[in-house]
Design a protein around this motif. Structure first.
Motif, mmCIF file in Angstrom:
data_model
loop_
_atom_site.group_PDB
_atom_site.id
_atom_site.type_symbol
_atom_site.label_atom_id
_atom_site.label_comp_id
_atom_site.label_asym_id
_atom_site.label_seq_id
_atom_site.Cartn_x
_atom_site.Cartn_y
_atom_site.Cartn_z
ATOM 1 N N GLN A 14 45.784 -16.082 -27.688
ATOM 2 C CA GLN A 14 46.369 -16.813 -28.798
ATOM 3 C C GLN A 14 47.141 -15.870 -29.710
ATOM 4 O O GLN A 14 46.937 -14.649 -29.701
ATOM 5 C CB GLN A 14 45.260 -17.524 -29.583
ATOM 6 N N VAL A 15 48.044 -16.449 -30.477
ATOM 7 C CA VAL A 15 48.799 -15.668 -31.461
ATOM 8 C C VAL A 15 47.823 -14.893 -32.353
ATOM 9 O O VAL A 15 46.811 -15.431 -32.802
ATOM 10 C CB VAL A 15 49.680 -16.596 -32.310
ATOM 11 N N GLY A 16 48.153 -13.623 -32.547
ATOM 12 C CA GLY A 16 47.296 -12.758 -33.343
ATOM 13 C C GLY A 16 46.273 -11.985 -32.543
ATOM 14 O O GLY A 16 45.616 -11.082 -33.073
ATOM 15 N N GLY A 17 46.153 -12.326 -31.281
ATOM 16 C CA GLY A 17 45.175 -11.666 -30.415
ATOM 17 C C GLY A 17 45.659 -10.314 -29.917
ATOM 18 O O GLY A 17 46.744 -9.842 -30.281
ATOM 19 N N SER A 18 44.831 -9.701 -29.077
ATOM 20 C CA SER A 18 45.119 -8.374 -28.543
ATOM 21 C C SER A 18 44.917 -8.349 -27.039
ATOM 22 O O SER A 18 44.101 -9.112 -26.493
ATOM 23 C CB SER A 18 44.201 -7.328 -29.185
ATOM 24 N N LEU A 19 45.650 -7.465 -26.385
ATOM 25 C CA LEU A 19 45.476 -7.207 -24.966
ATOM 26 C C LEU A 19 45.724 -5.735 -24.706
ATOM 27 O O LEU A 19 46.483 -5.087 -25.449
ATOM 28 C CB LEU A 19 46.466 -8.017 -24.125
ATOM 29 N N THR A 20 45.109 -5.219 -23.646
ATOM 30 C CA THR A 20 45.377 -3.861 -23.208
ATOM 31 C C THR A 20 45.868 -3.910 -21.769
ATOM 32 O O THR A 20 45.156 -4.363 -20.876
ATOM 33 C CB THR A 20 44.116 -2.983 -23.279
ATOM 34 N N LEU A 21 47.083 -3.453 -21.576
ATOM 35 C CA LEU A 21 47.648 -3.354 -20.233
ATOM 36 C C LEU A 21 47.443 -1.939 -19.717
ATOM 37 O O LEU A 21 47.500 -0.977 -20.489
ATOM 38 C CB LEU A 21 49.138 -3.682 -20.234
ATOM 39 N N SER A 22 47.213 -1.825 -18.416
ATOM 40 C CA SER A 22 47.043 -0.517 -17.792
ATOM 41 C C SER A 22 48.046 -0.348 -16.661
ATOM 42 O O SER A 22 48.345 -1.305 -15.948
ATOM 43 C CB SER A 22 45.623 -0.352 -17.245
ATOM 44 N N CYS A 23 48.514 0.871 -16.520
ATOM 45 C CA CYS A 23 49.416 1.231 -15.430
ATOM 46 C C CYS A 23 48.804 2.446 -14.739
ATOM 47 O O CYS A 23 48.573 3.468 -15.389
ATOM 48 C CB CYS A 23 50.788 1.570 -15.969
ATOM 49 N N THR A 24 48.532 2.302 -13.469
ATOM 50 C CA THR A 24 47.957 3.399 -12.699
ATOM 51 C C THR A 24 49.006 3.925 -11.743
ATOM 52 O O THR A 24 49.632 3.158 -11.011
ATOM 53 C CB THR A 24 46.722 2.933 -11.915
ATOM 54 N N THR A 25 49.192 5.238 -11.780
ATOM 55 C CA THR A 25 50.235 5.829 -10.962
ATOM 56 C C THR A 25 49.836 7.229 -10.550
ATOM 57 O O THR A 25 49.056 7.886 -11.242
ATOM 58 C CB THR A 25 51.557 5.880 -11.750
#
Length: 127
Positions: free
Chosen positions: A13-24
């Motif tokens: 929802q608006v105002g929320g948080s996420l953490t994206l990860s990139c593995t390389t």
């Protein structure tokens, strides 16, 4: 070239948080940088953030103060912490391993031949 793998996309929802990860396997190299691009429906590709040993960090104006890019818990992982998410952050987010000679901020299309691209991870922000 080993393609990066993204993870962490979700619906929030608006105002929320996420953490994206990139593995390389290519991050620990001063000739390359890790870029996070996004492409929303009907929109052009946008460089969101970038990090590199020799070039430091970069953030698009649209995410400054809300997103943070950093090396993750493992040597070959880069994370994109996204806080205070807005509906306009809805997009497919791509990790790209890019040579440092590619000018940051130049107009590009996701999937172009200048970088090694991941498959993308979807972020959907709804009210």
């Amino acid at each position: 070239e080993a393609r990066p793998v993204e993870s962490g996309g979700d619906s929030v929802q608006v105002g929320g948080s996420l953490t994206l990860s990139c593995t390389t396997s290519e991050f620990t190299n001063d000739e390359r940088k890790v870029d996070w691009y996004r492409q929303g429906p009907g929109n052009e590709s946008e460089l969101v953030a970038s990090i590199g040993i020799s070039v430091g960090t970069y953030y698009a104006d649209s995410v400054k103060g809300r997103f943070s890019i950093s090396q993750g818990h493992t040597e070959n992982t880069v994370t994109l912490q996204m806080n205070s998410l807005k509906s306009e952050d809805t997009a497919l987010y791509y990790c790209a391993i890019t040579p440092v000679w590619v000018v940051t901020g130049m107009s590009r299309s996701c999937g172009d031949g200048l970088s090694d691209w991941g498959q993308g991870t979807q972020v959907t922000v709804s009210s």
